[in-house]
Design a protein around this motif. Sequence first.
Motif, short mmCIF file in Angstrom:
data_model
loop_
_atom_site.label_atom_id
_atom_site.label_comp_id
_atom_site.label_asym_id
_atom_site.label_seq_id
_atom_site.Cartn_x
_atom_site.Cartn_y
_atom_site.Cartn_z
N ALA A 194 0.59 -1.13 0.23
CA ALA A 194 0.15 -0.48 0.01
C ALA A 194 0.95 0.79 0.01
O ALA A 194 0.25 2.64 -0.75
CB ALA A 194 -0.82 0.16 1.18
N ASN A 195 1.64 1.21 0.39
CA ASN A 195 2.55 2.55 0.44
C ASN A 195 3.81 2.81 -0.68
O ASN A 195 4.59 3.14 -0.54
CB ASN A 195 3.50 2.11 1.39
CG ASN A 195 3.38 2.55 2.74
OD1 ASN A 195 2.90 3.74 3.26
ND2 ASN A 195 3.39 1.51 3.82
N MET A 196 3.80 1.44 -1.40
CA MET A 196 4.16 1.77 -2.66
C MET A 196 3.44 2.71 -3.99
O MET A 196 2.12 2.51 -3.90
CB MET A 196 4.61 0.20 -3.77
CG MET A 196 4.99 -0.53 -3.31
SD MET A 196 5.51 -3.02 -3.06
CE MET A 196 6.01 -2.12 -4.67
N ASN A 197 4.48 2.93 -5.04
CA ASN A 197 3.55 4.49 -6.08
C ASN A 197 3.04 3.89 -6.31
O ASN A 197 1.40 4.18 -6.68
CB ASN A 197 5.03 4.81 -6.89
CG ASN A 197 5.56 6.44 -5.68
OD1 ASN A 197 4.84 7.42 -4.78
ND2 ASN A 197 7.09 6.15 -6.04
N ALA A 198 3.04 2.32 -6.93
CA ALA A 198 2.60 1.60 -8.01
C ALA A 198 1.16 1.43 -8.17
O ALA A 198 0.27 0.55 -8.12
CB ALA A 198 3.22 0.53 -8.73
#
Length: 222
Positions: A194-198
């Motif tokens: 959930a913290n990834m840009n994608a």
Amino acid sequence: AIHTRFAGEWLNLHVRNYLQHESTAPALEDQFKGSESYKRWKTSQVLNDFKETTLSVSPYPIVSSQTEFNISPKTYELSPGERIQVGKEQVLLCEPLFIPQNYKPGGVEIPQDALGLTELILSSLKKREVSNETYFAILTNVVITGGTSLIPGLEQRLLSDLARFLPQYNIQSYSNPNVFERSSAVWLGASTLANMNAFEAAYIARDEFLERGPEIVSEKFK
């Protein structure tokens, strides 16, 4: 990737049915006061505690719930003043993880091609078109994680099953010794994702899930 719906929550369904049958108390959810989400959480705590303290996985397959064998009974305190004697169900309740078709709770449809844990691994291996050396590498690094993996005997059963089907390989497993991280692996992985840009391109909206159901997950991420 191959996945199955017959995992921890599937086992909880069998455990819940068993406890309700053995108990004279109200349904588990009705024993707690509060919001519906709180009741579900508390019920889940009871089920997980029962699995981790009372159940154990048989080292060999049990193909029928009618199988008789000797096992020392265990006592589980379901609620204050109510103790349940658990006999062969200590191991029988774990078998739906390995042979889901043979253990059907009422009202649940199970596809005939549903895969148990061992079959899941074997099927995944068959789909990999890799060298024999790669198979050796994979089978010496079988990672076992998740809350259900804390049930005593599960890791040993998987290794025993795999060794029976793949005797030519040296099969080794790894399970995180940190119990919290192991039991919370799904949540920790989801929080990282959930913290990834994608992530925005990967999530499923609530409305989509309600309209299509769980199948949308396999359709979107196959």
